[in-house]
Design a protein around this motif. Structure first.
Motif, PDB file in Angstrom:
ATOM      1  N   ASP A   1      45.970 -20.002 -20.102  1.00 47.90           N
ATOM      2  CA  ASP A   1      45.402 -19.123 -21.129  1.00 47.90           C
ATOM      3  C   ASP A   1      45.444 -19.799 -22.495  1.00 47.90           C
ATOM      4  OD1 ASP A   1      44.949 -17.183 -19.220  1.00 47.90           O
ATOM      5  OD2 ASP A   1      46.664 -15.933 -19.817  1.00 47.90           O
ATOM      6  N   SER A   2      46.549 -20.480 -22.798  1.00 48.47           N
ATOM      7  CA  SER A   2      46.657 -21.201 -24.071  1.00 48.47           C
ATOM      8  C   SER A   2      45.604 -22.299 -24.153  1.00 48.47           C
ATOM      9  CB  SER A   2      48.042 -21.812 -24.237  1.00 48.47           C
ATOM     10  OG  SER A   2      49.001 -20.820 -24.494  1.00 48.47           O
ATOM     11  N   LEU A   3      45.440 -23.053 -23.086  1.00 52.47           N
ATOM     12  CA  LEU A   3      44.442 -24.115 -23.059  1.00 52.47           C
ATOM     13  C   LEU A   3      43.041 -23.547 -23.251  1.00 52.47           C
ATOM     14  CD1 LEU A   3      43.660 -27.060 -22.724  1.00 52.47           C
ATOM     15  CD2 LEU A   3      43.766 -26.724 -20.236  1.00 52.47           C
ATOM     16  N   ASP A   4      42.737 -22.466 -22.555  1.00 51.42           N
ATOM     17  CA  ASP A   4      41.422 -21.826 -22.718  1.00 51.42           C
ATOM     18  C   ASP A   4      41.209 -21.357 -24.155  1.00 51.42           C
ATOM     19  OD1 ASP A   4      40.748 -22.262 -20.075  1.00 51.42           O
ATOM     20  OD2 ASP A   4      41.289 -20.231 -19.422  1.00 51.42           O
ATOM     21  N   GLY A   5      42.252 -20.814 -24.769  1.00 50.44           N
ATOM     22  CA  GLY A   5      42.159 -20.371 -26.158  1.00 50.44           C
ATOM     23  C   GLY A   5      41.893 -21.525 -27.101  1.00 50.44           C
ATOM     24  N   LEU A   6      42.537 -22.661 -26.865  1.00 51.16           N
ATOM     25  CA  LEU A   6      42.304 -23.843 -27.700  1.00 51.16           C
ATOM     26  C   LEU A   6      40.878 -24.350 -27.547  1.00 51.16           C
ATOM     27  CD1 LEU A   6      45.664 -25.742 -27.132  1.00 51.16           C
ATOM     28  CD2 LEU A   6      44.962 -24.452 -29.172  1.00 51.16           C
ATOM     29  N   ARG A   7      40.384 -24.357 -26.324  1.00 51.27           N
ATOM     30  CA  ARG A   7      38.988 -24.773 -26.096  1.00 51.27           C
ATOM     31  C   ARG A   7      38.020 -23.858 -26.832  1.00 51.27           C
ATOM     32  NH1 ARG A   7      39.983 -25.062 -19.786  1.00 51.27           N
ATOM     33  NH2 ARG A   7      40.653 -27.201 -19.536  1.00 51.27           N
ATOM     34  N   LEU A   8      38.274 -22.567 -26.776  1.00 51.55           N
ATOM     35  CA  LEU A   8      37.425 -21.592 -27.446  1.00 51.55           C
ATOM     36  C   LEU A   8      37.440 -21.798 -28.961  1.00 51.55           C
ATOM     37  CD1 LEU A   8      35.613 -19.111 -27.021  1.00 51.55           C
ATOM     38  CD2 LEU A   8      37.653 -17.703 -27.230  1.00 51.55           C
ATOM     39  N   LEU A   9      38.617 -21.963 -29.526  1.00 50.64           N
ATOM     40  CA  LEU A   9      38.721 -22.216 -30.966  1.00 50.64           C
ATOM     41  C   LEU A   9      38.001 -23.506 -31.357  1.00 50.64           C
ATOM     42  CD1 LEU A   9      42.419 -21.233 -31.690  1.00 50.64           C
ATOM     43  CD2 LEU A   9      40.403 -20.249 -32.779  1.00 50.64           C
ATOM     44  N   ALA A  10      38.137 -24.532 -30.548  1.00 54.15           N
ATOM     45  CA  ALA A  10      37.545 -25.836 -30.862  1.00 54.15           C
ATOM     46  C   ALA A  10      36.022 -25.774 -30.944  1.00 54.15           C
ATOM     47  CB  ALA A  10      37.975 -26.856 -29.814  1.00 54.15           C
ATOM     48  N   ARG A  11      35.415 -24.871 -30.210  1.00 56.48           N
ATOM     49  CA  ARG A  11      33.947 -24.742 -30.239  1.00 56.48           C
ATOM     50  C   ARG A  11      33.418 -24.368 -31.621  1.00 56.48           C
ATOM     51  NH1 ARG A  11      33.674 -21.289 -24.875  1.00 56.48           N
ATOM     52  NH2 ARG A  11      34.167 -22.949 -23.422  1.00 56.48           N
ATOM     53  N   GLN A  12      34.276 -23.822 -32.465  1.00 61.27           N
ATOM     54  CA  GLN A  12      33.863 -23.415 -33.809  1.00 61.27           C
ATOM     55  C   GLN A  12      33.706 -24.605 -34.759  1.00 61.27           C
ATOM     56  OE1 GLN A  12      36.414 -20.322 -35.412  1.00 61.27           O
ATOM     57  NE2 GLN A  12      36.894 -19.635 -33.350  1.00 61.27           N
ATOM     58  N   TYR A  13      34.127 -25.795 -34.341  1.00 63.91           N
ATOM     59  CA  TYR A  13      34.171 -26.955 -35.232  1.00 63.91           C
ATOM     60  C   TYR A  13      33.373 -28.121 -34.646  1.00 63.91           C
ATOM     61  CZ  TYR A  13      38.012 -24.018 -36.666  1.00 63.91           C
ATOM     62  OH  TYR A  13      38.762 -22.933 -37.043  1.00 63.91           O
ATOM     63  N   PRO A  14      32.059 -28.080 -34.790  1.00 61.70           N
ATOM     64  CA  PRO A  14      31.226 -29.113 -34.189  1.00 61.70           C
ATOM     65  C   PRO A  14      31.182 -30.435 -34.971  1.00 61.70           C
ATOM     66  CG  PRO A  14      29.860 -27.527 -35.313  1.00 61.70           C
ATOM     67  CD  PRO A  14      31.272 -27.026 -35.404  1.00 61.70           C
ATOM     68  N   ALA A  15      31.702 -30.472 -36.179  1.00 61.82           N
ATOM     69  CA  ALA A  15      31.620 -31.686 -36.990  1.00 61.82           C
ATOM     70  C   ALA A  15      32.331 -32.855 -36.324  1.00 61.82           C
ATOM     71  CB  ALA A  15      32.201 -31.439 -38.381  1.00 61.82           C
ATOM     72  N   ARG A  16      31.744 -34.032 -36.411  1.00 56.73           N
ATOM     73  CA  ARG A  16      32.325 -35.232 -35.794  1.00 56.73           C
ATOM     74  C   ARG A  16      33.689 -35.575 -36.368  1.00 56.73           C
ATOM     75  NH1 ARG A  16      28.752 -39.672 -33.708  1.00 56.73           N
ATOM     76  NH2 ARG A  16      26.919 -38.590 -32.940  1.00 56.73           N
ATOM     77  N   ASN A  17      33.887 -35.302 -37.641  1.00 60.84           N
ATOM     78  CA  ASN A  17      35.139 -35.678 -38.289  1.00 60.84           C
ATOM     79  C   ASN A  17      36.190 -34.563 -38.278  1.00 60.84           C
ATOM     80  OD1 ASN A  17      33.821 -34.029 -40.053  1.00 60.84           O
ATOM     81  ND2 ASN A  17      34.207 -35.261 -41.874  1.00 60.84           N
ATOM     82  N   ALA A  18      35.974 -33.514 -37.490  1.00 62.89           N
ATOM     83  CA  ALA A  18      36.925 -32.397 -37.415  1.00 62.89           C
ATOM     84  C   ALA A  18      38.252 -32.896 -36.847  1.00 62.89           C
ATOM     85  CB  ALA A  18      36.355 -31.277 -36.548  1.00 62.89           C
ATOM     86  N   ARG A  19      39.334 -32.416 -37.461  1.00 60.83           N
ATOM     87  CA  ARG A  19      40.683 -32.799 -37.030  1.00 60.83           C
ATOM     88  C   ARG A  19      41.547 -31.552 -36.892  1.00 60.83           C
ATOM     89  NH1 ARG A  19      41.400 -38.279 -37.450  1.00 60.83           N
ATOM     90  NH2 ARG A  19      43.662 -38.132 -37.374  1.00 60.83           N
ATOM     91  N   VAL A  20      42.519 -31.631 -36.000  1.00 64.17           N
ATOM     92  CA  VAL A  20      43.492 -30.557 -35.804  1.00 64.17           C
ATOM     93  C   VAL A  20      44.865 -31.125 -36.143  1.00 64.17           C
ATOM     94  CG1 VAL A  20      44.511 -28.931 -34.167  1.00 64.17           C
ATOM     95  CG2 VAL A  20      42.082 -29.535 -33.978  1.00 64.17           C
ATOM     96  N   GLU A  21      45.595 -30.426 -36.994  1.00 62.43           N
ATOM     97  CA  GLU A  21      46.922 -30.873 -37.401  1.00 62.43           C
ATOM     98  C   GLU A  21      47.992 -30.067 -36.673  1.00 62.43           C
ATOM     99  OE1 GLU A  21      49.673 -31.330 -41.413  1.00 62.43           O
ATOM    100  OE2 GLU A  21      47.694 -30.419 -41.570  1.00 62.43           O
ATOM    101  N   VAL A  22      48.974 -30.762 -36.134  1.00 63.57           N
ATOM    102  CA  VAL A  22      50.116 -30.106 -35.512  1.00 63.57           C
ATOM    103  C   VAL A  22      51.150 -29.889 -36.618  1.00 63.57           C
ATOM    104  CG1 VAL A  22      51.942 -30.274 -33.781  1.00 63.57           C
ATOM    105  CG2 VAL A  22      49.655 -31.172 -33.275  1.00 63.57           C
ATOM    106  N   LEU A  23      51.305 -28.644 -37.020  1.00 63.57           N
ATOM    107  CA  LEU A  23      52.230 -28.316 -38.098  1.00 63.57           C
ATOM    108  C   LEU A  23      53.680 -28.314 -37.624  1.00 63.57           C
ATOM    109  CD1 LEU A  23      50.216 -25.438 -39.790  1.00 63.57           C
ATOM    110  CD2 LEU A  23      50.369 -27.828 -40.507  1.00 63.57           C
ATOM    111  N   GLY A  24      53.894 -27.946 -36.372  1.00 61.15           N
ATOM    112  CA  GLY A  24      55.246 -27.928 -35.843  1.00 61.15           C
ATOM    113  C   GLY A  24      55.271 -27.570 -34.376  1.00 61.15           C
TER     114      GLY A  24
END
Length: 100
Positions: free
Chosen positions: A68-91
């Motif tokens: 479920d967590s993986l599916d949620g991350l995939r869903l969120l990622a679809r909102q950011y189509p830009a090539r230079n999009a980055r995800v930061e691990v805060l903790g």
């Protein structure tokens, strides 16, 4: 088996948390690091599948929460189509002890 919460910041500044039933995610993500979106998703795929597999080894069944967590991350990622999009691990935190 200690669970891990991963706090993330998405390209638009939104913050979310993902749950892993296993510390195996520490092998794939480092607090304070930023990952290109495609790399982040590849790491997430590997990490959450490994976490679910560890649950199966211990309890005899795969972890639906990890999937479920993986599916949620995939869903969120679809909102950011830009090539230079980055995800930061805060903790990454286990049982209230946060690694930053």
């Amino acid at each position: 088996m200690p669970a891990v919460n991963i706090k993330l910041r998405w390209p638009d500044g939104k913050v979310s948390t993902a749950y892993s039933p296993s510390t195996v995610v520490f092998e794939h993500f480092k607090a304070g690091h930023s990952y290109p979106l495609a790399d982040f998703l590849s790491r997430a795929e590997t990490a959450f599948n490994a976490a679910s597999e560890r649950v199966k080894q211990v309890h005899g069944f795969y972890c639906s929460s990890a999937m479920d967590s993986l599916d949620g991350l995939r869903l969120l990622a679809r909102q950011y189509p830009a090539r230079n999009a980055r995800v930061e691990v805060l903790g990454l935190s286990t049982q209230g002890a946060e690694q930053v």
